[in-house]
Scaffold this motif. Structure first.
Motif, mmCIF file in Angstrom:
data_model
loop_
_atom_site.group_PDB
_atom_site.id
_atom_site.type_symbol
_atom_site.label_atom_id
_atom_site.label_comp_id
_atom_site.label_asym_id
_atom_site.label_seq_id
_atom_site.Cartn_x
_atom_site.Cartn_y
_atom_site.Cartn_z
ATOM 1 N N ASP A 100 0.818 -1.203 -0.142
ATOM 2 C CA ASP A 100 -0.037 0.043 0.251
ATOM 3 C C ASP A 100 0.863 1.180 0.021
ATOM 4 O OD1 ASP A 100 -2.903 1.252 0.329
ATOM 5 O OD2 ASP A 100 -1.798 2.291 1.968
ATOM 6 N N ALA A 101 2.078 1.087 0.725
ATOM 7 C CA ALA A 101 2.932 2.387 0.497
ATOM 8 C C ALA A 101 3.448 2.803 -0.758
ATOM 9 C CB ALA A 101 4.221 2.078 1.625
ATOM 10 N N ALA A 102 3.362 1.924 -1.987
ATOM 11 C CA ALA A 102 3.700 2.244 -3.212
ATOM 12 C C ALA A 102 2.896 3.464 -3.844
ATOM 13 C CB ALA A 102 3.442 1.118 -4.100
ATOM 14 N N ARG A 103 1.637 3.721 -2.999
ATOM 15 C CA ARG A 103 0.869 4.863 -3.301
ATOM 16 C C ARG A 103 1.541 6.231 -2.774
ATOM 17 N NH1 ARG A 103 -4.989 4.178 -1.522
ATOM 18 N NH2 ARG A 103 -3.662 3.550 0.515
ATOM 19 N N HIS A 104 2.273 6.064 -2.037
ATOM 20 C CA HIS A 104 2.825 7.381 -1.264
ATOM 21 C C HIS A 104 4.175 7.455 -1.407
ATOM 22 C CE1 HIS A 104 -0.999 7.608 0.812
ATOM 23 N NE2 HIS A 104 -0.898 6.286 1.082
ATOM 24 N N ALA A 105 5.114 6.630 -2.261
ATOM 25 C CA ALA A 105 6.343 6.509 -2.468
ATOM 26 C C ALA A 105 6.712 7.665 -3.322
ATOM 27 C CB ALA A 105 6.940 5.239 -3.341
ATOM 28 N N VAL A 106 8.161 8.206 -3.046
ATOM 29 C CA VAL A 106 8.777 9.249 -3.636
ATOM 30 C C VAL A 106 10.087 8.864 -4.672
ATOM 31 C CG1 VAL A 106 9.852 11.587 -3.288
ATOM 32 C CG2 VAL A 106 8.086 10.800 -1.889
ATOM 33 N N THR A 109 14.010 10.161 -9.359
ATOM 34 C CA THR A 109 13.925 10.697 -10.451
ATOM 35 C C THR A 109 12.772 10.387 -11.343
ATOM 36 O OG1 THR A 109 15.112 11.473 -12.422
ATOM 37 C CG2 THR A 109 15.409 9.179 -11.945
ATOM 38 N N ASP A 110 12.496 10.841 -12.155
ATOM 39 C CA ASP A 110 11.228 10.455 -13.343
ATOM 40 C C ASP A 110 11.943 8.916 -13.722
ATOM 41 O OD1 ASP A 110 9.736 9.846 -15.528
ATOM 42 O OD2 ASP A 110 9.890 11.966 -16.222
ATOM 43 N N LEU A 111 11.264 8.064 -13.050
ATOM 44 C CA LEU A 111 11.563 6.790 -13.279
ATOM 45 C C LEU A 111 11.197 6.211 -14.726
ATOM 46 C CD1 LEU A 111 10.791 5.195 -9.682
ATOM 47 C CD2 LEU A 111 13.172 5.885 -10.834
ATOM 48 N N GLU A 112 9.994 6.852 -15.398
ATOM 49 C CA GLU A 112 9.526 6.189 -16.528
ATOM 50 C C GLU A 112 10.647 6.911 -17.561
ATOM 51 O OE1 GLU A 112 8.186 6.231 -20.558
ATOM 52 O OE2 GLU A 112 8.568 8.126 -19.246
ATOM 53 N N SER A 113 10.686 7.789 -17.659
ATOM 54 C CA SER A 113 11.860 8.366 -18.470
ATOM 55 C C SER A 113 13.414 7.827 -18.259
ATOM 56 C CB SER A 113 12.085 10.021 -18.270
ATOM 57 O OG SER A 113 13.156 10.549 -19.259
ATOM 58 N N PHE A 114 13.757 7.678 -17.081
ATOM 59 C CA PHE A 114 15.030 7.175 -16.821
ATOM 60 C C PHE A 114 15.151 5.518 -17.355
ATOM 61 C CE2 PHE A 114 17.735 4.346 -13.670
ATOM 62 C CZ PHE A 114 18.715 4.989 -13.688
ATOM 63 N N PHE A 115 14.080 4.714 -17.147
ATOM 64 C CA PHE A 115 14.315 3.110 -17.814
ATOM 65 C C PHE A 115 13.920 3.308 -19.013
ATOM 66 C CE2 PHE A 115 13.632 2.157 -12.906
ATOM 67 C CZ PHE A 115 14.110 0.838 -13.025
ATOM 68 N N ASN A 132 8.270 -7.276 -0.826
ATOM 69 C CA ASN A 132 7.397 -8.209 -1.559
ATOM 70 C C ASN A 132 7.247 -7.795 -3.109
ATOM 71 O OD1 ASN A 132 4.652 -6.959 -1.774
ATOM 72 N ND2 ASN A 132 5.166 -6.843 0.322
ATOM 73 N N GLU A 133 7.218 -8.962 -3.897
ATOM 74 C CA GLU A 133 6.797 -8.650 -5.289
ATOM 75 C C GLU A 133 5.588 -7.798 -5.574
ATOM 76 O OE1 GLU A 133 6.382 -11.342 -9.387
ATOM 77 O OE2 GLU A 133 7.388 -12.197 -7.795
ATOM 78 N N ARG A 134 4.609 -8.095 -5.059
ATOM 79 C CA ARG A 134 3.423 -7.126 -5.212
ATOM 80 C C ARG A 134 3.797 -5.757 -5.059
ATOM 81 N NH1 ARG A 134 -1.379 -6.331 -1.114
ATOM 82 N NH2 ARG A 134 -2.169 -4.541 -2.044
ATOM 83 N N SER A 135 4.554 -5.207 -4.144
ATOM 84 C CA SER A 135 4.912 -3.805 -3.710
ATOM 85 C C SER A 135 6.016 -3.435 -4.977
ATOM 86 C CB SER A 135 5.846 -4.047 -2.608
ATOM 87 O OG SER A 135 6.086 -2.298 -2.329
ATOM 88 N N ILE A 136 6.832 -4.066 -5.407
ATOM 89 C CA ILE A 136 7.644 -3.664 -6.578
ATOM 90 C C ILE A 136 6.819 -3.426 -7.949
ATOM 91 C CG2 ILE A 136 9.454 -4.272 -7.950
ATOM 92 C CD1 ILE A 136 10.362 -6.505 -6.188
ATOM 93 N N ARG A 142 2.804 2.350 -11.049
ATOM 94 C CA ARG A 142 2.579 3.629 -10.567
ATOM 95 C C ARG A 142 3.654 4.726 -11.197
ATOM 96 N NH1 ARG A 142 3.697 7.176 -5.092
ATOM 97 N NH2 ARG A 142 2.717 8.971 -5.874
ATOM 98 N N PHE A 143 4.928 4.539 -11.318
ATOM 99 C CA PHE A 143 5.606 5.473 -11.793
ATOM 100 C C PHE A 143 6.004 5.231 -13.440
ATOM 101 C CE2 PHE A 143 6.447 5.594 -7.270
ATOM 102 C CZ PHE A 143 6.335 7.078 -7.102
#
Length: 240
Positions: A100-106, A109-115, A132-136, A142-143
């Motif tokens: 659930d914490a993935a919703r509030h993660a910071v 950098t711009d991870l979409e652009s970076f990857f 856990n894998e679900r969180s990843i 999300r990003f």
């Protein structure tokens, strides 16, 4: 002398590497401890201290349970420090709270652009976390970098736990790469030792987590401020 293998794959840790550890996890750690203590504030502070976090300043000791442990290890640490819950019950709840914490993660950098940029350069990409894998996967969704991943492994994915080599070897099986062709990037020694134990070609530390240059220097080939500097140590190792 045999020439080193080119780096063709990059395996990232998540928390403290892709995500800013302090801004993402300090509030979560406090919430986890309150749950483990069943609302007892004094006990919650004791649990945090026992697992490596100063309850007042928020400082997290490098390579402590809260810095590098997986959910089962953290749950066990909480129970050993006095939580009235069982390890099994606490692990289940902590996994749910972590996802659930993935919703509030910071993000760092711009991870979409970076990857996307790394994928366009030809790298095979993965994330290996003590979470856990679900969180990843929820973090990647999300990003916006999920489409660029060739591999995802959490502590519960069946590849073993850090600092064992299994997550790196799983990445190699998924991508067809040799360990010497892989760079492992992380913020603590569990990540770096995992890479070394697997025979990874490069270990790269970043300072967006709980480690310091002093704590990370022995296990890393490079120590960077954050992942945006990664390309500075890869130019001569571009995939061919």
């Amino acid at each position: 002398m045999v020439a080193p293998s080119p780096i063709s794959g990059i395996l990232f840790d998540k928390d403290g590497t892709l995500l800013d550890y302090a801004r993402t996890w300090l509030p979560v750690n406090r919430e986890l401890a309150r749950f483990a203590a069943q609302g007892d504030g004094v006990l919650a502070d004791r649990l945090l201290s026992a697992c490596g976090m100063d309850p007042v300043s928020g400082y997290v000791v490098p390579d402590s349970l809260l810095a590098a442990g997986n959910t089962v290890e953290i749950a066990t640490g909480f129970v050993e420090a006095g939580s009235p819950l069982s390890v099994a019950a606490l692990t289940e709840q902590l996994d749910a709270m972590s996802a659930d914490a993935a919703r509030h993660a910071v993000p760092v950098t711009d991870l979409e652009s970076f990857f996307r940029d790394l994928k366009e350069k030809g790298y095979r990409l993965g994330v290996a976390s003590s979470d856990n894998e679900r969180s990843i996967r929820e973090t990647a969704d999300r990003f916006g970098f999920a489409p660029y991943l060739d591999y995802v492994a959490g502590y519960d994915s069946g590849f073993g736990v850090k600092p064992e080599p299994g997550m790196v070897l799983g990445f190699c099986m998924a991508t067809g790469l040799d360990p010497q062709e892989v760079a492992v990037v992380g913020d603590n020694n569990h990540d770096l030792h995992m890479g070394r134990n697997a025979g990874a070609g490069l270990t790269v530390a970043v300072l967006t987590g709980t480690g310091s240059r002093a704590s990370l220097s022995a296990g890393s080939d490079h120590c960077l401020n954050d992942i945006t500097e990664l390309v500075s140590v890869l130019p001569s190792l571009q995939p061919v």
